[in-house]
Design a protein around this motif. Structure first.
Motif, PDB file in Angstrom:
ATOM      1  N   LEU A  74      58.884  26.000 -12.068  1.00 53.03           N
ATOM      2  CA  LEU A  74      58.471  26.788 -13.225  1.00 53.03           C
ATOM      3  C   LEU A  74      57.006  26.545 -13.554  1.00 53.03           C
ATOM      4  O   LEU A  74      56.252  27.489 -13.820  1.00 53.03           O
ATOM      5  N   LEU A  82      53.977  29.262 -13.744  1.00 55.88           N
ATOM      6  CA  LEU A  82      53.175  29.431 -14.961  1.00 55.88           C
ATOM      7  C   LEU A  82      51.694  29.185 -14.682  1.00 55.88           C
ATOM      8  O   LEU A  82      50.818  29.875 -15.218  1.00 55.88           O
ATOM      9  N   VAL A  92      55.879  35.941 -15.543  1.00 52.61           N
ATOM     10  CA  VAL A  92      56.835  34.985 -14.978  1.00 52.61           C
ATOM     11  C   VAL A  92      58.205  35.253 -15.578  1.00 52.61           C
ATOM     12  O   VAL A  92      58.375  35.240 -16.806  1.00 52.61           O
ATOM     13  N   ALA A  98      57.406  30.860 -20.290  1.00 52.97           N
ATOM     14  CA  ALA A  98      57.830  31.937 -19.392  1.00 52.97           C
ATOM     15  C   ALA A  98      57.902  33.232 -20.186  1.00 52.97           C
ATOM     16  O   ALA A  98      58.216  33.238 -21.379  1.00 52.97           O
TER      17      ALA A  98
END
Length: 264
Positions: free
Chosen positions: A42, A46, A56, A78
């Motif tokens: 993640l 990002l 995202v 996100a």
């Protein structure tokens, strides 16, 4: 740059129970968290969005409570989340899971990059990321330790290999799986936390994603867990090996190992 990140909600403890009939995890009552490896995936997504702009979207497959994993992603900034949820997905192995997630990626539209953690702590197979690549027919790079740059149509990165590291330039769209050493996941922002508190991700089932029903859940899983057990621990038994010198002791040790069929 449109990026999809596949994350998973996993047990927060190693003390989990298994269903004796389906041989799947009993998640009710167990604490959960986002798979630690997926937090690095993640953060990679990002970081690319912050550097090159774009969107995202975090994707997870699981029961309704797995939406909490998507709220964690939103709290980390996100842009959106997609929950793949339905009884038809229950009992999926890595093949069925990668198929469902690939269908979810397709439903997003023009995705430039799919990012996955190296593996999940509750399975430790490292198969889902490569499986998504195969279903989407996208190039794959595993064990990514550095993302050097991305441009229109390509991405350059470093990845671990059996012999060390290599630098790879691959065309987009593509799938990558990342190592923990790639980055340090950001903390949840205040603004992100506030948004996550009331955030409800979109939820899609197999029919919504255009899935072939025979590829989902237990029906679409050619592998199954036949037995799960906690290894028993016995008190250690020590034996002192006597001898006049190291060579004699080594010969006695080798003889003991041969009798135990540890060496031939």
């Amino acid at each position: 740059m449109n990026i999809a990140v596949c994350i998973k909600q996993v047990p927060a403890s190693t003390q989990v129970k298994m269903d004796p009939v389906t041989h799947t995890l009993i998640r009710d009552g167990a604490g959960t968290r986002v798979n630690p490896h997926d937090l690095h995936a993640l953060e990679a997504a990002l970081g690319l969005r912050d550097r090159y702009e774009g969107k995202v979207t975090a994707i997870t497959m699981g029961p309704p409570q797995a939406a909490e994993a998507l709220r964690t992603a939103v709290a980390m900034t996100a842009d959106d989340g997609l929950l793949v949820c339905g009884r038809e997905f229950a009992g999926a192995d890595t093949l069925a899971t990668s198929y469902a997630l690939a269908q979810a990626v397709k439903s997003l539209g023009n995705t430039d990059l799919v990012v996955c953690g190296k593996l999940a702590t509750d399975g430790d197979t490292a198969q889902v990321g490569p499986g998504i690549s195969r279903w989407l027919e996208m190039p794959l790079a595993c064990n990514v330790t550095e993302i050097i740059e991305a441009s229109e149509g390509s991405i350059t990165l470093k990845r671990k290999t059996a012999d060390g590291t290599e630098t790879v330039k691959m065309s987009l769209p593509a799938v990558i799986t990342v190592e923990k050493e790639l980055n340090i996941p950001r903390i949840k922002s205040i603004k992100g936390r506030m948004r996550a508190n009331s955030y409800e991700p979109q939820t899609k089932g197999g029919a919504d994603l255009g899935c072939e029903s025979e590829r989902l859940g237990l029906k679409g899983s050619p592998t199954s867990v036949c037995r799960v057990f906690v290894p028993s621990r016995e008190a250690s038994k020590n034996e002192m090996i006597e001898g006049n010198d190291a060579a004699e002791k080594a010969m006695k040790l080798a003889d003991i190992l041969r009798k135990a069929q540890i060496i031939l």
